[in-house]
Scaffold this motif. Structure first.
Motif, PDB file in Angstrom:
ATOM      1  N   ASP A  74       0.828  -1.197   0.000  1.00 35.21           N
ATOM      2  CA  ASP A  74       0.000   0.000   0.000  1.00 35.21           C
ATOM      3  C   ASP A  74       0.863   1.248   0.000  1.00 35.21           C
ATOM      4  OD1 ASP A  74      -2.640  -0.543  -0.129  1.00 35.21           O
ATOM      5  OD2 ASP A  74      -3.097   0.459   1.777  1.00 35.21           O
ATOM      6  N   GLU A  75       1.847   1.239   0.854  1.00 31.93           N
ATOM      7  CA  GLU A  75       2.752   2.378   0.956  1.00 31.93           C
ATOM      8  C   GLU A  75       3.511   2.562  -0.349  1.00 31.93           C
ATOM      9  OE1 GLU A  75       5.792   3.127   4.482  1.00 31.93           O
ATOM     10  OE2 GLU A  75       3.758   2.681   5.120  1.00 31.93           O
ATOM     11  N   GLY A  76       3.979   1.446  -0.902  1.00 26.66           N
ATOM     12  CA  GLY A  76       4.705   1.490  -2.162  1.00 26.66           C
ATOM     13  C   GLY A  76       3.835   2.055  -3.272  1.00 26.66           C
ATOM     14  N   ILE A  77       2.579   1.613  -3.304  1.00 24.26           N
ATOM     15  CA  ILE A  77       1.667   2.093  -4.345  1.00 24.26           C
ATOM     16  C   ILE A  77       1.447   3.593  -4.181  1.00 24.26           C
ATOM     17  CG2 ILE A  77      -0.738   2.020  -5.119  1.00 24.26           C
ATOM     18  CD1 ILE A  77      -0.662  -1.001  -4.607  1.00 24.26           C
ATOM     19  N   ARG A  78       1.314   4.043  -2.952  1.00 25.00           N
ATOM     20  CA  ARG A  78       1.108   5.485  -2.724  1.00 25.00           C
ATOM     21  C   ARG A  78       2.298   6.294  -3.205  1.00 25.00           C
ATOM     22  NH1 ARG A  78      -1.029   4.164   2.343  1.00 25.00           N
ATOM     23  NH2 ARG A  78       0.858   4.912   3.384  1.00 25.00           N
ATOM     24  N   ILE A  79       3.503   5.852  -2.860  1.00 23.43           N
ATOM     25  CA  ILE A  79       4.707   6.572  -3.289  1.00 23.43           C
ATOM     26  C   ILE A  79       4.766   6.597  -4.803  1.00 23.43           C
ATOM     27  CG2 ILE A  79       7.209   6.371  -3.445  1.00 23.43           C
ATOM     28  CD1 ILE A  79       7.397   5.640  -0.647  1.00 23.43           C
ATOM     29  N   HIS A  80       4.468   5.446  -5.401  1.00 25.05           N
ATOM     30  CA  HIS A  80       4.555   5.326  -6.846  1.00 25.05           C
ATOM     31  C   HIS A  80       3.529   6.227  -7.527  1.00 25.05           C
ATOM     32  CE1 HIS A  80       4.388   3.417 -10.804  1.00 25.05           C
ATOM     33  NE2 HIS A  80       5.640   3.090 -10.554  1.00 25.05           N
ATOM     34  N   GLN A  81       2.319   6.256  -6.955  1.00 23.89           N
ATOM     35  CA  GLN A  81       1.274   7.105  -7.543  1.00 23.89           C
ATOM     36  C   GLN A  81       1.644   8.567  -7.421  1.00 23.89           C
ATOM     37  OE1 GLN A  81      -2.151   5.814  -5.440  1.00 23.89           O
ATOM     38  NE2 GLN A  81      -2.777   4.362  -7.029  1.00 23.89           N
ATOM     39  N   ALA A  82       2.194   8.928  -6.266  1.00 30.37           N
ATOM     40  CA  ALA A  82       2.581  10.319  -6.065  1.00 30.37           C
ATOM     41  C   ALA A  82       3.574  10.746  -7.129  1.00 30.37           C
ATOM     42  CB  ALA A  82       3.185  10.501  -4.678  1.00 30.37           C
ATOM     43  N   ARG A  83       4.465   9.836  -7.495  1.00 27.05           N
ATOM     44  CA  ARG A  83       5.430  10.162  -8.528  1.00 27.05           C
ATOM     45  C   ARG A  83       4.760  10.216  -9.893  1.00 27.05           C
ATOM     46  NH1 ARG A  83       8.520   8.691 -12.911  1.00 27.05           N
ATOM     47  NH2 ARG A  83       6.867   7.178 -13.223  1.00 27.05           N
TER      48      ARG A  83
ATOM     49  N   SER B 233      15.953   5.086  -7.062  1.00 30.48           N
ATOM     50  CA  SER B 233      16.663   4.849  -5.808  1.00 30.48           C
ATOM     51  C   SER B 233      16.120   5.756  -4.709  1.00 30.48           C
ATOM     52  CB  SER B 233      18.158   5.054  -5.993  1.00 30.48           C
ATOM     53  OG  SER B 233      18.435   6.414  -6.170  1.00 30.48           O
ATOM     54  N   HIS B 234      15.637   6.961  -5.097  1.00 31.31           N
ATOM     55  CA  HIS B 234      15.050   7.824  -4.088  1.00 31.31           C
ATOM     56  C   HIS B 234      13.735   7.260  -3.581  1.00 31.31           C
ATOM     57  CE1 HIS B 234      17.465  11.677  -4.313  1.00 31.31           C
ATOM     58  NE2 HIS B 234      18.142  10.764  -4.965  1.00 31.31           N
ATOM     59  N   LEU B 235      12.907   6.811  -4.524  1.00 35.14           N
ATOM     60  CA  LEU B 235      11.618   6.222  -4.129  1.00 35.14           C
ATOM     61  C   LEU B 235      11.829   5.023  -3.210  1.00 35.14           C
ATOM     62  CD1 LEU B 235       9.251   6.079  -7.241  1.00 35.14           C
ATOM     63  CD2 LEU B 235       9.289   7.671  -5.350  1.00 35.14           C
ATOM     64  N   VAL B 236      12.658   4.110  -3.678  1.00 32.12           N
ATOM     65  CA  VAL B 236      12.842   2.878  -2.926  1.00 32.12           C
ATOM     66  C   VAL B 236      13.598   3.157  -1.625  1.00 32.12           C
ATOM     67  CG1 VAL B 236      13.916   0.601  -2.979  1.00 32.12           C
ATOM     68  CG2 VAL B 236      12.643   1.414  -4.931  1.00 32.12           C
ATOM     69  N   GLY B 237      14.556   4.081  -1.693  1.00 35.75           N
ATOM     70  CA  GLY B 237      15.281   4.447  -0.482  1.00 35.75           C
ATOM     71  C   GLY B 237      14.344   5.037   0.558  1.00 35.75           C
ATOM     72  N   GLN B 238      13.450   5.893   0.079  1.00 37.97           N
ATOM     73  CA  GLN B 238      12.458   6.505   0.962  1.00 37.97           C
ATOM     74  C   GLN B 238      11.582   5.423   1.612  1.00 37.97           C
ATOM     75  OE1 GLN B 238      12.056   9.384   2.753  1.00 37.97           O
ATOM     76  NE2 GLN B 238      12.625  10.267   0.773  1.00 37.97           N
TER      77      GLN B 238
ATOM     78  N   LEU C 231      12.348   2.396   2.003  1.00 37.46           N
ATOM     79  CA  LEU C 231      13.173   1.602   2.913  1.00 37.46           C
ATOM     80  C   LEU C 231      13.306   2.309   4.260  1.00 37.46           C
ATOM     81  CD1 LEU C 231      14.935  -0.833   3.405  1.00 37.46           C
ATOM     82  CD2 LEU C 231      16.809   0.319   2.302  1.00 37.46           C
ATOM     83  N   LEU C 232      13.526   3.617   4.224  1.00 34.06           N
ATOM     84  CA  LEU C 232      13.647   4.356   5.484  1.00 34.06           C
ATOM     85  C   LEU C 232      12.360   4.255   6.290  1.00 34.06           C
ATOM     86  CD1 LEU C 232      15.605   7.605   4.544  1.00 34.06           C
ATOM     87  CD2 LEU C 232      16.414   5.555   5.687  1.00 34.06           C
ATOM     88  N   ARG C 233      11.239   4.427   5.614  1.00 35.07           N
ATOM     89  CA  ARG C 233       9.957   4.304   6.307  1.00 35.07           C
ATOM     90  C   ARG C 233       9.804   2.920   6.912  1.00 35.07           C
ATOM     91  NH1 ARG C 233       5.056   6.685   2.754  1.00 35.07           N
ATOM     92  NH2 ARG C 233       6.055   8.545   1.939  1.00 35.07           N
ATOM     93  N   THR C 234      10.265   1.923   6.119  1.00 32.06           N
ATOM     94  CA  THR C 234      10.159   0.546   6.585  1.00 32.06           C
ATOM     95  C   THR C 234      10.982   0.340   7.848  1.00 32.06           C
ATOM     96  OG1 THR C 234       9.949  -0.105   4.302  1.00 32.06           O
ATOM     97  CG2 THR C 234      10.405  -1.839   5.859  1.00 32.06           C
ATOM     98  N   LEU C 235      12.180   0.911   7.843  1.00 34.22           N
ATOM     99  CA  LEU C 235      13.043   0.752   9.009  1.00 34.22           C
ATOM    100  C   LEU C 235      12.409   1.415  10.229  1.00 34.22           C
ATOM    101  CD1 LEU C 235      16.451   1.411   7.229  1.00 34.22           C
ATOM    102  CD2 LEU C 235      15.642  -0.763   8.111  1.00 34.22           C
ATOM    103  N   ASP C 236      11.809   2.598  10.012  1.00 34.57           N
ATOM    104  CA  ASP C 236      11.113   3.264  11.116  1.00 34.57           C
ATOM    105  C   ASP C 236       9.983   2.395  11.636  1.00 34.57           C
ATOM    106  OD1 ASP C 236      12.687   5.451  11.105  1.00 34.57           O
ATOM    107  OD2 ASP C 236      11.378   6.666   9.833  1.00 34.57           O
TER     108      ASP C 236
ATOM    109  N   ILE D 120      10.739  -5.907   0.324  1.00 27.88           N
ATOM    110  CA  ILE D 120      11.246  -6.420  -0.954  1.00 27.88           C
ATOM    111  C   ILE D 120      10.093  -6.569  -1.952  1.00 27.88           C
ATOM    112  CG2 ILE D 120      12.328  -8.403  -2.080  1.00 27.88           C
ATOM    113  CD1 ILE D 120      14.286  -6.703  -0.543  1.00 27.88           C
ATOM    114  N   PHE D 121       8.961  -7.080  -1.472  1.00 24.86           N
ATOM    115  CA  PHE D 121       7.796  -7.184  -2.363  1.00 24.86           C
ATOM    116  C   PHE D 121       7.373  -5.815  -2.872  1.00 24.86           C
ATOM    117  CE2 PHE D 121       7.232 -11.329  -0.567  1.00 24.86           C
ATOM    118  CZ  PHE D 121       6.728 -12.029  -1.625  1.00 24.86           C
ATOM    119  N   ALA D 122       7.274  -4.871  -1.944  1.00 28.59           N
ATOM    120  CA  ALA D 122       6.822  -3.535  -2.325  1.00 28.59           C
ATOM    121  C   ALA D 122       7.798  -2.911  -3.302  1.00 28.59           C
ATOM    122  CB  ALA D 122       6.675  -2.669  -1.082  1.00 28.59           C
ATOM    123  N   ALA D 123       9.098  -3.109  -3.044  1.00 30.15           N
ATOM    124  CA  ALA D 123      10.100  -2.502  -3.922  1.00 30.15           C
ATOM    125  C   ALA D 123      10.081  -3.163  -5.289  1.00 30.15           C
ATOM    126  CB  ALA D 123      11.492  -2.629  -3.292  1.00 30.15           C
ATOM    127  N   GLN D 124       9.736  -4.448  -5.323  1.00 26.45           N
ATOM    128  CA  GLN D 124       9.763  -5.152  -6.601  1.00 26.45           C
ATOM    129  C   GLN D 124       8.654  -4.717  -7.544  1.00 26.45           C
ATOM    130  OE1 GLN D 124       9.997  -9.332  -5.850  1.00 26.45           O
ATOM    131  NE2 GLN D 124      12.217  -9.270  -5.670  1.00 26.45           N
TER     132      GLN D 124
END
Lengths: 253, 270, 347
Positions: free
Chosen positions: B171-180, B196-201, B203-208, C50-54
């Motif tokens: 869901d989060e990934g889709i939101r970031i992707h849509q925003a772009r 790399s910015h999208l995925v890095g972002q 990833l940071l959210r994921t770590l949080d 990883i799924f989300a990034a893929q």
């Protein structure tokens, strides 16, 4: 029962990057009190809450929960006393089903299976989500998730409930249900929120935090009527107290 | 993108199927895991040119599919989606293996083609078997069954948490992707830098998030071990099913049923 | 590339399952003993990441085609080898169960191919020495890229060896390798670029995260001796599987060995591809074609293979019977399906 107090004395916390999030906060909360902690974004509310369940230990000053000062040694006992409800229920519901999630805490306490079962059922009934028992958390609505998150905490039978933005992201009806639910609890409650209308419903006392210090601490109504204080703390008078011109017929004036 | 979104739609669909209540659903998850494993092993142990001998296994699948009320069209669609892969790896066989193996009147069929179809068949059978397992059991129950069968608990926890947070993070990934996408107009591709910015972002959210989840766990007495209370009971019926299932599968594996039927029939006709 | 059940023989699949299950058990023990309980939610959420990034595709520079993240290297860098291996294994398991990537038996191979190499070869032997202690953008780039390339090359090698050893696909070792390795070199480079980009981004935004995982004592340190011992075990296990295979079909293995040593090409270099293919056919064909041309349907074909008896007889009579029976079975399946469908409608 007077021992269920929360006492924070001259608490200060500086993050590794040098940000001083909390600067010398002191307050005392008695058993059964319901207290709102309000303040702008970044005022230090979250840092304060993280001290109340022992995620952060005081760098300076002290935190006492009931009979225990908060230290590394007492943190386990304190976590049994203080139940923390997070802002994002997705962070709190990490198990495959609602049942597993609510049973997580009691199982960690080492309770026998029958007792776990009783506690889970009791917590689910009290939050009115017993019918969701076998559902996976991602299938729930926002309000249901919030109710289950509260049930996971209730199953630990805490004396004090600490909540971070409990009404955020809820639709009006879910928000109302939540307020009614919380009003029915006799726990000591500490609620950090921006939802000042909810504060009016739930909390007789309000602590206003601004830039890491306490701006005001007193009866909720007094604070919400102090326009100058609210403005200085980046807050706004709740709608209900604003004397809506349409309802009061003052529009024509 | 669309493909993955629909794949996740599938995830919830499979979950919904798994919540039905049929005789297959009611079987103990361990029994179903073992039966699926036996099925897969039987299928892959056929020699490379087997086709007709494998077909009765399809019959078994259809039977279970029907009993579990899993729509055949759904399984078929899933197979179709992943079949290009099987075709890709199998298509070399007809090119490399010209060994004539079969004669139908004037047409001679090479071993390559036979083994190609055999690969397709194997593929369909094994993939559908696994789909059926999930659709009739549910991922969580399969994981718990695997723990009871000896899988390390921490790995089961890992699987369960992964599954739990796929929905949140996608869901989060889709939101970031849509925003772009909303701000990039016609440019559909994503440059490496933006990516790399999208995925890095993300990833940071994921770590949080991991940190917050850890905190939530600590608050409820987490001490490094995740405890899940789940009682499975294997009934006589379960064992009966398993015994029958294995017997049938082994019989089908060792006796080429279609061949016997075919022989009988051709002999009758001639 | 993922292995699929359809290409696996039970011997190879089973061996890889045992090897993978053993590694998972070992890693589980290590992670459990590690006492860093932050890793448990971290692993779960990173697997989901990883799924989300893929699902986010990017344009591969200079080609216009698009690719997506594999993620093995990133996980190894963020989690250390043991936790990363469990995470990769969990991602592949979910893919196998829900997205039909590979299958149940092939899962062992896939986890082995995509997990062992980044976690236990690339990370400890390449990334860690280069960029582990004091990361810098250049070191991260070199370590991650080299690591990803090596991991994917080894993974591709794994796929080829498993496929050829299984003998279901007729793909011969050498041409298969000569296709797989260059393709995976390209994939590895792209994966390296992406890994570099993402890891550098995290490093710039929150350097403490990388330092935390790199400094984690029990997970970070990996004894070279242990790695070698592990490889030895893997070699012995693989050897065992090979010999198992060899006993059931000596020709196949002999042929692969033949090809690997390249002696066959030395013998007849001028013969070219056609000859190679012909030899291949001769060597791999378990049922030489003269058997067919003899057209003596009732007599079994002369063949020294121990398995011959269970192979389909090449006589047109049997073929027809098989075909008729097969079609009948299919019809039965279809009828059964229709029956259920009708019942579902009426219920």
């Amino acid at each position: 029962m007077s021992h269920h107090i929360v006492e924070v004395t001259d608490l200060t916390h500086t993050y590794p990057d040098g940000t001083m999030a909390v600067r010398g906060i002191s307050f005392r909360i008695h058993h059964g009190e319901s207290v709102a902690v309000v303040g702008a974004n970044g005022a230090g509310k979250s840092t304060l809450l993280l001290h109340l369940n022992g995620y952060l230990t005081p760098q300076h000053g002290s935190v006492r929960i009931g009979d225990f000062p908060l230290t590394k040694a007492t943190v386990q006992d304190i976590r049994k006393t203080v139940g923390m409800i997070f802002q994002d229920p997705d962070d709190q519901l990490f198990m495959p089903t609602v049942y597993d999630d609510v049973a997580f805490g009691p199982l960690n306490l080492g309770l026998p299976p029958e007792e776990v079962e009783i506690r889970v059922q009791d917590a689910l009934v009290r939050t009115a989500v017993a019918h969701l028992r076998e559902r996976p958390p991602y299938k729930l609505s926002g309000g249901e998730k919030r109710a289950v998150a509260i049930a996971t905490v209730l199953a630990m039978t805490p004396d004090i409930l600490v909540m971070d933005e409990p009404s955020s992201n809820l639709d009006p009806r879910a928000r109302r249900t939540l307020i009614e639910l919380l009003a029915g609890f006799h726990h000591t409650k500490i609620i950090a929120t921006h939802d000042l209308d909810m504060v009016l419903d739930l909390c007789e006392r309000t602590i206003v935090i601004h830039e890491g210090t306490i701006m005001a601490d007193g009866p909720t109504l007094d604070i919400f009527n102090d326009m100058e204080l609210l403005a200085r703390s980046h807050l706004e008078k709740p709608f209900r107290l604003q004397g809506c011109p349409i309802c009061s017929g003052e529009l024509s004036r | 993108m669309a493909k993955i979104e629909s794949a996740f739609f599938d995830l919830s669909y499979l979950d919904a199927l798994a919540r039905r209540n049929t005789c297959i659903h009611r079987l103990d998850p361990r029994i179903k895991v073992i039966a699926t494993a036996v099925f897969v092993i039987c299928v892959v142990s056929f020699h490379k040119y087997a086709i007709s001998a494998m077909l009765p296994f399809a019959l078994v699948l259809v039977l279970v599919m029907g009993l579990a009320e899993v729509p055949a069209s759904y399984v078929a669609r899933k197979l179709l989606i992943v079949s290009p892969f099987a075709v890709m790896v199998g298509i070399f066989n007809p090119l490399l293996d010209h060994q004539p193996l079969m004669q139908l009147g004037p047409i001679v069929i090479s071993g390559g083609w036979i083994s190609f179809f055999s690969i397709l068949l194997r593929f369909s059978l094994t993939v559908s078997a696994v789909l059926l397992l999930i659709a009739s059991t549910g991922f969580n129950a399969v994981c718990m069954a695997m723990v009871k069968l000896g899988m390390p608990r921490i790995f089961a926890v890992q699987l369960l948490m992964l599954y739990r947070y796929i929905f949140v993070l996608v869901d989060e990934g889709i939101r970031i992707h849509q925003a772009r996408a909303l701000r990039s107009f016609q440019k559909r591709g994503l440059s490496m830098k933006t990516f790399s910015h999208l995925v890095g972002q993300l990833l940071l959210r994921t770590l949080d998030r991991a940190q917050r989840i850890h905190l939530a766990m600590l608050c409820r007495g987490f001490d490094g071990t995740i405890r899940i209370q789940r009682v499975f009971t294997i009934t006589k019926g379960d064992l009966f099913f398993l015994a029958n299932c294995c017997t049938v599968l082994f019989l089908l594996r060792y006796f080429d049923l279609p061949l016997y039927i075919g022989r009988l029939l051709t002999r009758l006709l001639s | 590339m993922h292995m699929a059940d359809a290409l696996l023989s039970p011997a190879v699949g089973g061996t890889m399952w045992v090897a993978t299950a053993g590694t998972i058990a070992h890693c589980a023990k290590k992670v459990q003993r590690d006492l860093d309980d932050r890793k448990i939610p971290l692993m779960g959420v990173l697997g989901a990441f990883i799924f989300a990034a893929q699902m986010i595709n990017f344009t591969i520079p200079a080609t216009g085609s698009s690719g997506h993240l594999g993620g093995g290297m990133i996980l190894a860098i963020l989690l250390g080898p043991y936790a990363a291996f469990l995470t990769i294994a969990s991602v592949l398991t979910v893919q196998a169960l829900f997205f039909a990537d590979g299958g149940l038996l092939a899962l062992g191979c896939n986890i082995f191919n995509l997990g062992i190499f980044p976690c236990f070869i690339s990370y400890p032997l390449i990334y860690k020495p280069i960029a582990g202690r004091r990361p810098s953008p250049t070191k991260i780039a070199i370590g991650a890229t080299l690591g990803a390339v090596v991991a994917l090359q080894l993974g591709a090698l794994g796929v080829v060896v498993e496929t050829v050893t299984s003998g279901i696909s007729s793909l011969p070792l050498k041409p298969f390798l000569s296709v797989m390795l260059p393709i995976h070199l390209a994939i590895g480079l792209v994966e390296g670029l992406v890994t570099t980009a993402v890891v550098s981004f995290v490093w710039k935004a929150r350097p403490e995260i990388l330092e935390l995982t790199a400094a984690a004592k029990p997970l970070g340190a990996l004894n070279l001796r242990n790695v070698l011992a592990g490889l030895m075990v893997a070699a012995v296990v693989t050897g065992g599987a090979l010999s198992w295979f060899a006993s059931s079909s000596p020709d196949g293995l002999e042929w692969s060995m033949f090809k690997v040593t390249g002696s066959e090409e030395l013998d007849a270099p001028e013969e070219g591809v056609h000859h190679t293919l012909a030899t291949l056919q001769e060597k791999t064909a378990f049922l030489p074609d003269y058997g067919f041309k003899q057209s003596s349907p009732t007599e079994s074909i002369e063949n020294s293979e121990p398995e011959t008896s269970s192979w389909p007889m090449i006589d047109s009579g049997t073929s027809t019977s098989g075909l008729v029976g097969g079609i009948l079975t299919l019809m039965m399946a279809a009828a059964l399906g229709l029956l259920f469908k009708r019942r579902a409608h009426t219920v």
